[in-house]
Scaffold this motif. Structure first.
Motif, short mmCIF file in Angstrom:
data_model
loop_
_atom_site.label_atom_id
_atom_site.label_comp_id
_atom_site.label_asym_id
_atom_site.label_seq_id
_atom_site.Cartn_x
_atom_site.Cartn_y
_atom_site.Cartn_z
N PHE A 1 0.87 -1.19 0.00
CA PHE A 1 0.00 0.00 0.00
C PHE A 1 0.90 1.23 0.00
O PHE A 1 0.84 2.08 0.89
CB PHE A 1 -0.91 -0.01 1.24
CG PHE A 1 -2.21 0.73 1.08
CD1 PHE A 1 -2.44 1.60 0.00
CD2 PHE A 1 -3.24 0.57 2.01
CE1 PHE A 1 -3.64 2.27 -0.13
CE2 PHE A 1 -4.45 1.24 1.89
CZ PHE A 1 -4.64 2.09 0.80
N ILE B 1 0.40 5.13 0.82
CA ILE B 1 0.10 5.62 2.17
C ILE B 1 1.38 6.18 2.81
O ILE B 1 2.36 5.46 2.97
CB ILE B 1 -0.45 4.47 3.05
CG1 ILE B 1 -1.85 4.05 2.59
CG2 ILE B 1 -0.50 4.86 4.53
CD1 ILE B 1 -2.92 5.11 2.77
N ALA C 1 -4.15 8.93 6.43
CA ALA C 1 -5.04 8.14 5.59
C ALA C 1 -6.45 8.71 5.65
O ALA C 1 -6.82 9.38 6.60
CB ALA C 1 -5.06 6.70 6.08
N GLU D 1 -11.63 5.65 4.19
CA GLU D 1 -11.61 4.44 3.37
C GLU D 1 -10.28 3.71 3.48
O GLU D 1 -10.22 2.49 3.62
CB GLU D 1 -11.84 4.81 1.89
CG GLU D 1 -13.26 5.23 1.57
CD GLU D 1 -14.24 4.14 1.91
OE1 GLU D 1 -14.05 3.01 1.44
OE2 GLU D 1 -15.18 4.40 2.69
N GLN D 2 -9.20 4.51 3.38
CA GLN D 2 -7.87 3.91 3.42
C GLN D 2 -7.61 3.26 4.78
O GLN D 2 -6.96 2.23 4.86
CB GLN D 2 -6.80 4.97 3.13
CG GLN D 2 -6.78 5.38 1.66
CD GLN D 2 -5.92 6.61 1.41
OE1 GLN D 2 -5.74 7.44 2.31
NE2 GLN D 2 -5.39 6.73 0.21
N ARG E 1 -9.01 -0.07 4.68
CA ARG E 1 -8.19 -0.96 3.84
C ARG E 1 -6.92 -1.40 4.54
O ARG E 1 -6.50 -2.55 4.45
CB ARG E 1 -7.83 -0.25 2.51
CG ARG E 1 -8.86 -0.50 1.43
CD ARG E 1 -8.47 0.17 0.14
NE ARG E 1 -7.24 -0.36 -0.45
CZ ARG E 1 -6.56 0.23 -1.43
NH1 ARG E 1 -6.99 1.38 -1.90
NH2 ARG E 1 -5.48 -0.31 -1.92
#
Ligand SMILES: Nc1ncnc2c1ncn2[C@@H]1O[C@H](COP(=O)(O)OP(=O)(O)O)[C@@H](O)[C@H]1O
Ligand SMILES: [Mg+2]
Length: 310
Positions: free
Chosen positions: A248, A251, A265, A268-269, A272
């Motif tokens: 990821f 990020i 973040a 949503e992140q 995740r």
């Protein structure tokens, strides 16, 4: 039909060569407390004086609950209650006499029931038969609010309403605003104090040098695109760091140690990242979110604006 109680479009004021207010547009819905936020000299009072018809506009339009200030001035004013300068009272008369005097001068029929209702609403029932000269600043402010709402306006405007109030007075005033908004009134207030706007407003516009440089609905919003600082308490911070870097990469990792990892973040992140860590056999014990205050955002916005104007 738009449900805006105030719609300001391309509002402009020029005095001589100076543009004091420059193409300002915004809307206020009913139930909404909207803040005009900006340093002294930004143009807040000038904007408010144009909306309330106290001074002429150089350009732009103002609609108050569907009535255009240019086409139906009286209709628009009937929908408006405002305290632009400090409310003026006859100090040697009682609060009630002041209200009655004001009610008689109003073009609207204001019933005795309405007067009693308003006195209760601003919580002045115990002091209303005392002379205004004995009132504290907060009580005078409330008497001003009573006057402004007598004719049941759909829009209320207050220019720097908490100037001179003590913290207790500010708190009471804030509670009054929230009560009025909950009854369907739209409210515009101006202030140069960020912390205050943060507590008082649902949305705000930042005004600087006559320009509206930013508007935002819901200052501390939960929308997906808002970026927060998020820290995860985990059983292996180093492994978490490795996983995020590999899987990821977009990020930004702020820091990590054996038991935590901090990143920036969106909402949503964050979800995740949590799934990713769980899917890699990591235990997540806690997710901590540090939200930015309006003050942080205000400085971010004005700093960005300054950089862009260089
Ligand atoms: N009648 C006027 N003539 C000239 N300049 C004015 C006049 N009224 C306001 N200004 C200027 O316009 C700017 C905005 O003023 P104002 O609306 O009072 O700001 P704020 O309420 O945000 O402190 C200031 O620079 C002020 O000096
Ligand atoms: Mg002002």
């Amino acid at each position: 039909m738009s449900d805006a109680v105030l719609k300001v479009q391309s509002l402009t004021k020029k005095i001589g060569n100076a543009t004091i207010v420059d193409n300002v547009s915004f809307e206020i819905k009913n139930n909404e407390i909207f803040g005009l936020l900006g340093p002294n000299g930004a143009g807040k009072t000038t904007i408010i004086r144009m909306i309330t018809g106290l001074i002429n506009r150089t350009g732009g339009s103002v609609m108050i609950n569907g009535s255009d200030l240019d086409k139906d001035f009286e209709g628009a004013m009937n929908q408006l209650g405002a305290i632009v300068e400090n409310p003026e009272f006859y100090k040697y008369m009682t609060g009630r006499k002041n209200i009655l005097h004001y009610a008689r001068m109003s073009p609207n029929d204001i019933s005795n029931e309405r007067i009693e209702e308003v006195i209760k609403l601003v919580k002045l029932e115990h002091a209303i038969d005392k002379k205004v000269k004995t009132y504290s600043l907060g009580m005078r402010q409330r008497l001003g609010v009573a006057q402004a709402i007598l004719h049941k306006p759909s829009l209320l405007i207050f220019d720097e309403p908490t100037n001179g109030l003590d913290p207790q007075g500010i708190r009471e005033f804030r509670d009054h605003l929230k009560l009025l908004a909950s009854e369907g009134v739209g409210i515009l207030i101006s202030s140069h104090l960020l912390s205050e706007m943060q507590l008082m407003c649902d949305s705000f516009a930042v005004i600087e040098k006559g320009k509206l440089i930013h508007t935002k609905e819901h200052m501390i919003d939960e929308k997906a695109e808002t970026i927060h600082q998020v820290s995860f308490a985990v059983n292996d911070g180093e492994l978490a760091n490795k996983i995020l870097q590999e899987q990821f990469a977009e990020i930004p990792i702020l820091s990590f140690d054996a038991s935590t990892i901090s990143v920036t973040a969106t909402r949503e992140q964050t979800a995740r990242i949590n799934r990713l860590l769980n899917g890699n056999e990591l235990d997540v014990y806690e997710i901590g979110i540090t939200r930015k205050s309006l003050e942080d955002k205000f400085f971010e916005i004005t700093e960005q604006e300054m950089r862009e104007s260089v």
